[in-house]
Design an enzyme around this catalytic site. Structure first.
Site, PDB file in Angstrom:
ATOM      1  CG  ASP A 208      -8.270   4.364  -4.449  1.00 25.92           C
ATOM      2  OD1 ASP A 208      -9.629   4.172  -4.593  1.00 25.92           O
ATOM      3  OD2 ASP A 208      -7.388   3.884  -5.237  1.00 25.92           O
TER       4      ASP A 208
ATOM      5  CE1 TYR B  42      -6.581   2.935  -0.537  1.00 24.68           C
ATOM      6  CE2 TYR B  42      -4.158   2.828  -0.184  1.00 24.68           C
ATOM      7  CZ  TYR B  42      -5.634   2.224  -0.719  1.00 24.68           C
ATOM      8  OH  TYR B  42      -5.423   1.327  -1.237  1.00 24.68           O
TER       9      TYR B  42
ATOM     10  CD  GLU C 253      -2.793  -1.177   0.061  1.00 25.35           C
ATOM     11  OE1 GLU C 253      -2.877   0.134  -0.781  1.00 25.35           O
ATOM     12  OE2 GLU C 253      -3.607  -1.872  -0.396  1.00 25.35           O
TER      13      GLU C 253
ATOM     14  CB  CYS D 266     -14.850   3.494 -13.225  1.00 22.63           C
ATOM     15  SG  CYS D 266     -16.188   4.907 -13.130  1.00 22.63           S
TER      16      CYS D 266
END
Length: 363
Positions: free
Chosen positions: A142, A124, A41, A194
């Site tokens: 995010d 996040y 991450e 998307c």
DNA sequence: AAACCGGGGAC
DNA sequence: GTCCCAGGTTT
């Protein structure tokens, strides 16, 4: 307002059918190691999966446990991080590893608020680690999820003002079970379906829930505040070679731009081009004088940072016999040892320019 | 709230 | 060239 019932289930079904294996991901219900989730991450902040993969594998191979990373020297971590960018991430990564070992006995906390208190972990990342590694419900938001949610609800407010609104909507959509899988699925959909431009709504599992799709204007979200244009800064940079073929290198300041990374000496990076006097002053300052021949100038090096463009003119200088050892922490290093120091991409471009200009092609 | 902080891929 | 990114910290 339509209720979006069934949204998260459609996302999870999509995940079960489409999720790809990743070095830091476990499919089929098992949780990955918190250390792996955390490391990935941090690396994935503002950085693509393709770029991160080899770095992640190298880090895990070299430092298998968080305690190994904590025991490493910061400079080793910076060297391994070189090329990934945002070097404050690497400094905080090391700090965080030390904190986890010192305060938590080497085991990451599962609680979102405790994770949030650690260096380099913000909203996040705390939510991502808590949900993905520990199965806790957390609202993960995010850039990808921001885009998906703002399209699903056709949120009119512009970023960054819209962030709290988006978070509130994301909270409503987030399921209690499998929140980690749900978050990863939404991010996968955000990056692959998307997309910012030309979204593939025909492939989207939640098009039937999407207000933007219904209105035919999904691509116009999220709205964004206008951004400033970047200025261009210029400088001269020096490849100073001694009689043994070694080159003068120095470490940058610990904080700020390229903090703690290595560089070749240069004049100040300014919007106005440096005058010859500054060049003389620099060479004197770093202890190199009496160059018999004029510098050989190689191809211009262009590089873009977050907030400005940079144009560096590299010069190859042969130092005198004495060589000068450099006043401020500069030292001589053979080019074949460059891979052992924390050299950022900008400086690797300078190396390439010089080699190209000299007609030799090592590296 | 705004500024600061890399690099690469897609277009 | 522009835009964006599995953001966080500092001011």
């Amino acid at each position: 307002m339509n209720r979006k019932d069934g949204f998260s289930q459609a996302i999870l079904d999509w995940y079960d059918r489409n999720a790809r294996e990743l070095p830091w991901r476990r499919l089929g219900g098992a949780h990955p190691e918190p250390y792996h989730v955390w490391l990935s991450e941090i690396m994935l902040q503002q950085t693509t999966v393709v770029t991160v993969k080899p770095y992640f594998n190298h880090f895990i191979s070299r430092w298998p446990q968080v305690s190994d990373l904590a025991a490493a020297e910061l400079d080793e971590v910076l060297t391994a991080w070189a090329g990934l960018g945002y070097y404050a991430r690497a400094r905080n990564l090391h700090k965080c590893a030390v904190a986890v070992c010192h305060n938590y006995g080497g085991s990451f906390p599962a609680d979102e608020a405790e994770l949030l208190s650690l260096p380099g972990i913000g909203d996040y990342t705390a939510a991502a680690v808590s949900s993905i590694a520990f199965g806790k419900r957390a609202v993960v938001v995010d850039g990808n999820i921001e885009r998906v949610v703002s399209r699903v609800y056709r949120i009119a407010d512009a970023l960054p003002q819209a962030k709290p609104v988006i978070k509130a909507h994301a909270d409503v959509l987030t399921p209690s079970d499998r929140a980690g899988d749900y978050a990863q699925a939404l991010m996968d959909i955000g990056s692959g379906v998307c997309t910012p431009r030309n979204p593939k709504c025909e492939l989207c599992p939640v098009a039937s829930f999407c207000d933007g799709f219904s209105a035919g204007d999904a691509e116009t979200f999220p709205q964004k505040a206008p951004k400033k244009k970047k200025p261009t800064r210029k400088a001269h940079i020096f490849w100073i070679e001694n009689g043994r073929g070694e080159v003068l290198v120095r470490r940058r300041e610990e904080s700020g731009l390229l903090g703690g990374m290595m560089e070749f000496p240069s004049t100040a990076w300014q919007e106005q081009a440096p005058v010859p006097d500054e060049v003389e002053a620099l060479l004197t300052q770093i202890g190199v004088e009496g160059t018999s021949k004029p510098p050989v100038t190689t191809e211009l090096v262009r590089h873009t940072f977050t907030h400005f463009h940079l144009e560096l003119t590299p010069h190859v200088v042969k130092a005198g016999e004495a060589g000068g050892s450099g006043s401020n922490d500069a030292f001589w290093l053979a080019p074949d040892a460059f891979s052992t120091i924390a050299l950022p991409t900008l400086m690797k471009k300078v190396v390439q320019s010089v080699f190209k200009g000299q007609g030799s092609l090592d590296l």
